[in-house]
Scaffold this active site. Sequence first.
Site, PDB file in Angstrom:
ATOM      1  N   HIS A 167       4.481  -6.837   5.468  1.00 33.74           N
ATOM      2  CA  HIS A 167       5.080  -8.364   5.114  1.00 33.74           C
ATOM      3  C   HIS A 167       6.277  -8.808   5.696  1.00 33.74           C
ATOM      4  O   HIS A 167       6.982  -7.754   6.239  1.00 33.74           O
ATOM      5  CB  HIS A 167       5.566  -8.257   3.511  1.00 33.74           C
ATOM      6  N   CYS A 261      11.684  -7.587  -2.380  1.00 28.13           N
ATOM      7  CA  CYS A 261       9.990  -7.781  -2.640  1.00 28.13           C
ATOM      8  C   CYS A 261      10.250  -8.015  -4.231  1.00 28.13           C
ATOM      9  O   CYS A 261       9.429  -8.705  -4.900  1.00 28.13           O
ATOM     10  CB  CYS A 261       9.228  -6.295  -2.735  1.00 28.13           C
TER      11      CYS A 261
HETATM   12  N1  ARG Z   1       2.580  -2.720  -3.350  1.00 29.08           N
HETATM   13  C1  ARG Z   1       2.690  -3.809  -2.905  1.00 29.08           C
HETATM   14  C2  ARG Z   1       1.757  -4.675  -2.086  1.00 29.08           C
HETATM   15  O1  ARG Z   1       1.392  -3.847  -1.176  1.00 29.08           O
HETATM   16  C3  ARG Z   1       4.133  -4.189  -2.441  1.00 29.08           C
HETATM   17  C4  ARG Z   1       4.724  -5.426  -2.354  1.00 29.08           C
HETATM   18  C5  ARG Z   1       5.850  -5.766  -1.693  1.00 29.08           C
HETATM   19  N2  ARG Z   1       6.430  -6.997  -1.829  1.00 29.08           N
HETATM   20  C6  ARG Z   1       7.226  -7.483  -0.689  1.00 29.08           C
HETATM   21  N3  ARG Z   1       7.594  -8.890  -0.808  1.00 29.08           N
HETATM   22  N4  ARG Z   1       7.049  -7.035   0.510  1.00 29.08           N
HETATM   23  O2  ARG Z   1       1.341  -5.722  -1.897  1.00 29.08           O
END
Ligand code: ARG
Length: 276
Positions: A167, A261
């Site tokens: 991300h 996150c």
């Molecule tokens: N386990 C989650 C996923 O893979 C983690 C999300 C993390 N969020 C972020 N904004 N980077 O989707």
Amino acid sequence: MRTARPRHYLMCRPTHFDVVYSINPWMDPAKPVDTQLAITQWEKLREVYLSLGHTVDTIDPLPGLPDMVFAANGATVIDGRALVARFRDAERIAEGPAYHDWLRDNGFPDLRTAHVVNEGEGDYLLAGEWLLAGTGFRSDPRSHDEAQEFFGRPVIGLTLVDPDYYHLDTALTVLDEQTIAYYPAAFSPGSLAVLRRLFPDAVIATAEDAAAFGLNATSDGHNVVLPHNATGLTEQLRARGFHPIGVDLSELLKAGGSVKCCTLELRTAAQSHDPA
Ligand code: ARG
């Protein structure tokens, strides 16, 4: 001299947090997770925000959605308008409607769910007039056009190339309207050239600080909340006149998430700009 502007955040208590599937390289369902510790660490983050004078709303966590704690993914909210997430992975799809309904019922009736995969502020970061938008692993590149039409703000598409930084908010953080920090190796050559062109004075993070999720930070323009073990980045921020505040979210890192996150910024029209 840097100026803090009070923020309005939405968070989700990790009541049902766990790692039972793997949709990014950080997630290993064989590793035990201490949900109680995750809750304690998350409460501390919330307290830090409150002590800085920010407003923190919470959305009710839903059973069966162990990643719902990562509120940043729920939407992008700018000028009081919300573009609600459409998740890539089946395991997280039901989070979209939950964030949609919360926003609709809590002061953001001007909203729409994205038509193509769009993982909210995980991939969309507002930097001054520009909306920086990640793609490569999660949000569909077509979501960049959709976001530009919806918000009427120029979207700068950036391609991520390292699966550990899946991300945009794992590889880049916005410190104020003109200042960002990022980890160069997470970006394609063309995207890196764009970042260098737009942000020649950016803070450049090391591989160690990126691996500590140091870029998964939030800033109010002065105070930067980030993982405590991103020590090099912490020093660089201090040297630039920011006030870094380290927190420990080690349990949440087992799911590939940290400070940013866990934090969705809710911006009304007035809160979408810093005073000049
Ligand atoms: N386990 C989650 C996923 O893979 C983690 C999300 C993390 N969020 C972020 N904004 N980077 O989707």
